[in-house]
Design a protein around this motif. Structure first.
Motif, PDB file in Angstrom:
ATOM      1  N   GLY A   1      23.019  -0.411  27.785  1.00  0.00           N
ATOM      2  CA  GLY A   1      21.671  -0.933  27.765  1.00  0.00           C
ATOM      3  C   GLY A   1      20.633   0.070  27.327  1.00  0.00           C
TER       4      GLY A   1
ATOM      5  N   ARG B   1      18.861  -8.701  34.571  1.00  0.00           N
ATOM      6  CA  ARG B   1      20.269  -8.814  34.164  1.00  0.00           C
ATOM      7  C   ARG B   1      21.050  -9.602  35.213  1.00  0.00           C
TER       8      ARG B   1
ATOM      9  N   TYR C   1      15.843 -12.723  28.903  1.00  0.00           N
ATOM     10  CA  TYR C   1      16.899 -11.757  29.193  1.00  0.00           C
ATOM     11  C   TYR C   1      17.122 -10.814  28.008  1.00  0.00           C
TER      12      TYR C   1
ATOM     13  N   TRP D   1      16.247  -6.993  28.655  1.00  0.00           N
ATOM     14  CA  TRP D   1      17.429  -6.153  28.863  1.00  0.00           C
ATOM     15  C   TRP D   1      17.803  -5.362  27.608  1.00  0.00           C
TER      16      TRP D   1
ATOM     17  N   TYR E   1      20.236 -13.303  35.114  1.00  0.00           N
ATOM     18  CA  TYR E   1      20.879 -14.016  34.002  1.00  0.00           C
ATOM     19  C   TYR E   1      22.344 -14.315  34.337  1.00  0.00           C
TER      20      TYR E   1
END
Length: 252
Positions: free
Chosen positions: A129, A174, A221, A225, A177
């Motif tokens: 990420g 995260r 998301y 993210w 989601y």
């Protein structure tokens, strides 16, 4: 003086001239030829016989004239590629075609190297990420094998609460989601698979209203993210409300 005296003088002069000519021009060199003797070897000769010379010395290391047929596969490939470029671009010289082939191969190597680097970096970004040399995005990121592969056994509510207490808003989104995917799968709206994408799940959803909500939460998301944007508490609460409202409609 009498004529006999004249004749005597003439004959005497003629004789002297003949002797002088014979003495002056007789200078022919004499060449002596000396012939060396030839040695004749009369020693007996030992006859040697060699068996299976062709089999013994038939390997590649004893091939001194290289052709395309007896060269390695790489040389044959380069020759084939050179002939291909020669016919394709109407190159008249074999040397020019060979140079063009070398340049094309070097460009190919560079492209392959860049692609390898690209996929490595992309894999790191998707897994962690954050960019390799960028800022640390999350102090703790649950490995994919522990979350996505065990999505039905994960307590997302406690994970979200812990991330919020640390102000780790990106990680909390995260978890929201993944919690949403778990809920959609349990409601048999989608069939969860760790290899699927947002688009795959979107196409599986039948209801238009559910499609729209999923599309919006998926956008949030991806933006938060994968976009690596710092969000504050206010922005997080807006995204959190979108996920919680969507989850509530699925729990009914």
């Amino acid at each position: 003086m009498s004529k006999w005296l004249y004749l005597h003088i003439i004959f005497l002069f003629f004789g002297i001239s003949q002797n002088a000519n014979a003495t002056v021009f007789d200078e022919t060199p004499v060449v002596k030829v000396i012939q060396d003797s030839i040695y004749t070897d009369t020693e007996p000769i030992d006859k040697r016989e060699y068996d299976n010379l062709k089999d013994k010395y038939g390997g590649d290391e004893f091939t001194y004239e290289r052709t395309v047929e007896n060269s390695g596969w790489w040389s044959r490939f380069k020759q084939w590629l050179s002939d291909f470029f020669k016919d394709l671009f109407n190159i008249n010289s074999d040397a020019q075609a060979s140079d063009f082939t070398d340049i094309a191969l070097k460009v190919f190597y560079v492209v392959i190297f860049l692609l390898v680097v690209f996929f490595i970096v992309k894999a790191i970004i998707n897994k962690e990420g954050n960019w390799v040399f960028g800022k640390s995005s999350d102090k703790r990121i649950i490995p994919v094998t522990d979350i996505e592969n065990n999505i039905y056994e994960t307590n997302f509510k406690s994970l979200i609460a812990e991330a919020e207490s640390e102000d780790n808003y990106r990680l909390a989104i995260r978890y929201y989601y993944l919690w949403l995917l778990k809920t959609l799968s349990e409601a048999e709206i989608i069939e969860y698979d760790v290899e699927k994408t947002n688009s795959d799940y979107y196409l599986e959803i039948e209801k238009t209203e559910t499609k729209e909500e999923f599309s919006y939460t998926s956008y949030l998301y991806n933006y938060i993210w994968y976009g690596e944007f710092d969000i504050d508490g206010h922005q997080f609460n807006k995204a959190k409300n979108a996920f919680t409202q969507f989850l509530k409609t699925l729990w009914k």
